[in-house]
Structures are given as structure tokens and as C-alpha cells.
Write an enzyme that holds these catalytic residues in place. Structure first.
Site, PDB file in Angstrom:
ATOM      1  N   HIS A  30      -9.431   0.997   4.822  1.00 49.14           N
ATOM      2  CA  HIS A  30      -8.159   1.216   5.522  1.00 49.14           C
ATOM      3  C   HIS A  30      -8.409   2.149   6.713  1.00 49.14           C
ATOM      4  CE1 HIS A  30      -4.123   2.583   6.435  1.00 49.14           C
ATOM      5  NE2 HIS A  30      -3.712   1.466   5.866  1.00 49.14           N
ATOM      6  N   ASN A  90       0.857  -1.179   0.000  1.00 51.07           N
ATOM      7  CA  ASN A  90       0.000   0.000   0.000  1.00 51.07           C
ATOM      8  C   ASN A  90       0.900   1.237   0.000  1.00 51.07           C
ATOM      9  OD1 ASN A  90      -1.811   2.049   0.513  1.00 51.07           O
ATOM     10  ND2 ASN A  90      -2.324   1.374   2.591  1.00 51.07           N
ATOM     11  N   TRP A  91       0.983   1.863  -1.154  1.00 46.81           N
ATOM     12  CA  TRP A  91       1.919   3.000  -1.298  1.00 46.81           C
ATOM     13  C   TRP A  91       1.389   4.278  -0.664  1.00 46.81           C
ATOM     14  CZ3 TRP A  91       4.286   2.894  -6.952  1.00 46.81           C
ATOM     15  CH2 TRP A  91       4.864   1.628  -7.172  1.00 46.81           C
ATOM     16  N   LYS A  92       0.114   4.298  -0.346  1.00 43.98           N
ATOM     17  CA  LYS A  92      -0.532   5.496   0.229  1.00 43.98           C
ATOM     18  C   LYS A  92      -0.285   6.710  -0.694  1.00 43.98           C
ATOM     19  CE  LYS A  92      -0.201   3.319   4.689  1.00 43.98           C
ATOM     20  NZ  LYS A  92      -0.108   3.419   6.136  1.00 43.98           N
ATOM     21  N   SER A 135       3.539  -2.156  10.280  1.00 46.38           N
ATOM     22  CA  SER A 135       4.995  -2.176  10.478  1.00 46.38           C
ATOM     23  C   SER A 135       5.651  -3.520  10.150  1.00 46.38           C
ATOM     24  CB  SER A 135       5.350  -1.737  11.903  1.00 46.38           C
ATOM     25  OG  SER A 135       4.900  -0.411  12.122  1.00 46.38           O
ATOM     26  N   GLU A 174      -5.235  -5.045  10.615  1.00 44.16           N
ATOM     27  CA  GLU A 174      -4.207  -4.021  10.827  1.00 44.16           C
ATOM     28  C   GLU A 174      -4.487  -3.283  12.129  1.00 44.16           C
ATOM     29  OE1 GLU A 174      -2.285  -2.765   6.917  1.00 44.16           O
ATOM     30  OE2 GLU A 174      -4.164  -1.656   7.017  1.00 44.16           O
ATOM     31  N   GLU A 195      -6.884   4.613   7.785  1.00 37.73           N
ATOM     32  CA  GLU A 195      -6.726   6.044   7.486  1.00 37.73           C
ATOM     33  C   GLU A 195      -7.990   6.589   6.819  1.00 37.73           C
ATOM     34  OE1 GLU A 195      -2.970   5.647   5.430  1.00 37.73           O
ATOM     35  OE2 GLU A 195      -2.068   5.083   7.340  1.00 37.73           O
ATOM     36  N   GLY A 198       2.870  -1.140   4.251  1.00 39.25           N
ATOM     37  CA  GLY A 198       2.884   0.285   3.929  1.00 39.25           C
ATOM     38  C   GLY A 198       4.304   0.744   3.657  1.00 39.25           C
ATOM     39  N   GLY A 199       4.933   1.339   4.657  1.00 38.36           N
ATOM     40  CA  GLY A 199       6.269   1.946   4.517  1.00 38.36           C
ATOM     41  C   GLY A 199       7.277   1.071   3.784  1.00 38.36           C
ATOM     42  N   GLY A 225       2.518   2.261  10.727  1.00 38.92           N
ATOM     43  CA  GLY A 225       3.456   3.374  10.569  1.00 38.92           C
ATOM     44  C   GLY A 225       4.154   3.784  11.854  1.00 38.92           C
TER      45      GLY A 225
HETATM   46  P1  PGA Z   1       2.906   0.265   7.616  1.00 39.53           P
HETATM   47  O1  PGA Z   1       1.439   0.468   6.983  1.00 39.53           O
HETATM   48  O2  PGA Z   1       3.450  -1.027   7.051  1.00 39.53           O
HETATM   49  O3  PGA Z   1       3.682   1.463   7.183  1.00 39.53           O
HETATM   50  O4  PGA Z   1       2.734   0.187   9.091  1.00 39.53           O
HETATM   51  C1  PGA Z   1       0.563  -0.608   6.811  1.00 39.53           C
HETATM   52  C2  PGA Z   1      -0.730  -0.113   6.216  1.00 39.53           C
HETATM   53  O5  PGA Z   1      -1.145   1.007   6.510  1.00 39.53           O
HETATM   54  O6  PGA Z   1      -1.364  -0.831   5.426  1.00 39.53           O
END
Ligand code: PGA
Length: 250
Positions: free
Chosen positions: A95, A9-11, A213, A167, A97, A234-235, A173
């Protein structure tokens, strides 16, 4: 049997040239034989570029969100038909967010799940508790409610076409990961919930991913849990070397 999946997930990261570099890095170092399905979710503007450049590669393209309507006066929104027309076959739905910053409710997410299934797009449906709920030991209740409200209206056959991503919000993050035991415990709980609602066959066919993470250093242990079928990253998905190392953790 359920699939192993690693999704990135590149956001809101990567413009066109960064997308090009990241995809090049990925395709160059990805092994020929993959033990998991690989998915990338770049921003909307780069989905078509990603699809065109990954056509002959075993990497699927995913959107980070969808709109629940077919078409019409929804300024700024992107429909499922538009996504399909540029090669998208997965969509992240719910998600944390989106739930948190854009106030997406269970009711809205139910519509998004329906909209994606109706159009043969596999939703990666995200659930997870925030820190206070974990501390109050309410994490199972939170996840149960999120799943029930947005997906338990589906038939067993429909349910088999969704992927769930657990998640925990406190792990996204933050560099904090759920321990492999905490992940396994929740994944098993989710699978039992599905078995109770539908049947064991359905529960055994649904892939349940862990997100929060995940890094090359912890992926192997998390993915090694019996009910963890992969990860939503994500990251670490923004770095080709790290993402490939995570994929190779299976
Ligand atoms: P993260 O994000 O790996 O940076 O914690 C995961 C996500 O939001 O899907």
C-alpha cells in the site's frame, strides 16, 4: 475468468466494539446474491473476531500488511502463519502508505509477495504514482517499474494468484478520483504489460482493482470500465451503508 472484487481497507481505524458494529451493519445489509467477492481488512487485533463473525458469510478477511519472514526475532511483526491461523486468506501488500511512511521498497515487497504466495495467501498488490509523476506524464513508467520489480520474477501460474490494485496516490483519501477514463487507461496498460511478459490468458485472469476515493456516487462508472475488476476502498469502507452501496454498484 477473473473475479470481481470489492475490498475494504480499514487502515488504523475501528477498535473492537467499532469493528463489531461495522461488521453487524455490513452483514445485515449485504444482499444474499453478490456480484463481487467481498473482502474486509480490519486492523490485526480484530482479524480473528472478524473471521469468527463472518464464518457463515461470503466475506473474506484480509490483513493490511504481512512480514516477509517465517518467524523469529522481529519484534512487533506478524507472520503469515499467524494470519493463516486466524482465518486470513488475503493480504494487502505495498500500500502506498507502507511504501511512503514505512519506507517499503520494491525489493522488500518482492519478498512479501513471495511470502504470501508461498503460504497460499492472495496478495492485493498495490501500485500507483504520486502527483508529480502524473503531472510529468511518468505515471505509466512508475507503475511499470513497481510491477516489474516486485512481481515479474513470478511464473505465469504464480502470477495468476495475485490481485493488483491501481491506486494513484493523489487520489487516496483526498476526495479526488481518477476519472473512469484515467482508471481504464491505466488498467488496460497494466493488463497489456502482463500479456507482454506472460501471455494474454494470464493477463485476462488477473483481477485489477482501482483504489482512491471510491464512493457510492462514483463506483458504478469506475467499475463499469472493461478493465476495472473492482475496488480497494478506504474511507467509504468504514461506513456499512456506503460500502454495501459500492458493492451493489456492479
Ligand atoms: P480511500 O483509500 O478510498 O480513502 O481513498 C483507498 C486506499 O487507501 O486503499
Amino acid at each position: 475468468m477473473r473475479k470481481k472484487i470489492v475490498a475494504g481497507n480499514w487502515k488504523m481505524n475501528c477498535d473492537l466494539s467499532e469493528t463489531k458494529n461495522l461488521l453487524e451493519g455490513l452483514t445485515q445489509s449485504l444482499p444474499n446474491l453478490l456480484s463481487a467477492e467481498v473482502i474486509v481488512a480490519p486492523p490485526f487485533t480484530n482479524l480473528q473476531f472478524a473471521f469468527d463473525n463472518l464464518k457463515n458469510r461470503p466475506i473474506h478477511v484480509c490483513s493490511q500488511n504481512i512480514n516477509e519472514n517465517d518467524s523469529g526475532a522481529f519484534t512487533g511483526e506478524i507472520s503469515v502463519a499467524m494470519l493463516k491461523s486466524v482465518g486470513v486468506n488475503y493480504a494487502i501488500v505495498g500500500h502506498s502508505e507502507r511504501r511512503e511512511i514505512y519506507n517499503e521498497t520494491d525489493e522488500l515487497l518482492k519478498k512479501k509477495v513471495n511470502q504470501s504466495l508461498k503460504n497460499n495467501i492472495t496478495p492485493l498488490f498495490c501500485v500507483g504514482e504520486k502527483l508529480p509523476a502524473r503531472e510529468a506524464e511518468k505515471h505509466f513508467d512508475v507503475v511499470k517499474e513497481q510491477i516489474e520489480k516486485a512481481t515479474f520474477h513470478l511464473s505465469a501460474d504464480e502470477f495468476k494468484n495475485i490481485v493488483i490494485a491501481y491506486e494513484p496516490v493523489w487520489a487516496i483519501g483526498t476526495g479526488k478520483t481518477a476519472s473512469p477514463e484515467q482508471a481504464q487507461e491505466m488498467h488496460l496498460y497494466i493488463r497489456e504489460l502482463i500479456a507482454k511478459k506472460y501471455n494474454q490468458t494470464t493477463a485476462d485472469e488477473v483481477s485489477i482493482l482501482y483504489g482512491g476515493s471510491v464512493k457510492p456516487a462514483n463506483a458504478k462508472e469506475i467499475f463499469g470500465q472493461p478493465d476495472v475488476d473492482g475496488g480497494l476502498i478506504g474511507g467509504a469502507s468504514l461506513n456499512a451503508e456506503d460500502f454495501v452501496a459500492i458493492i451493489k454498484s456492479f
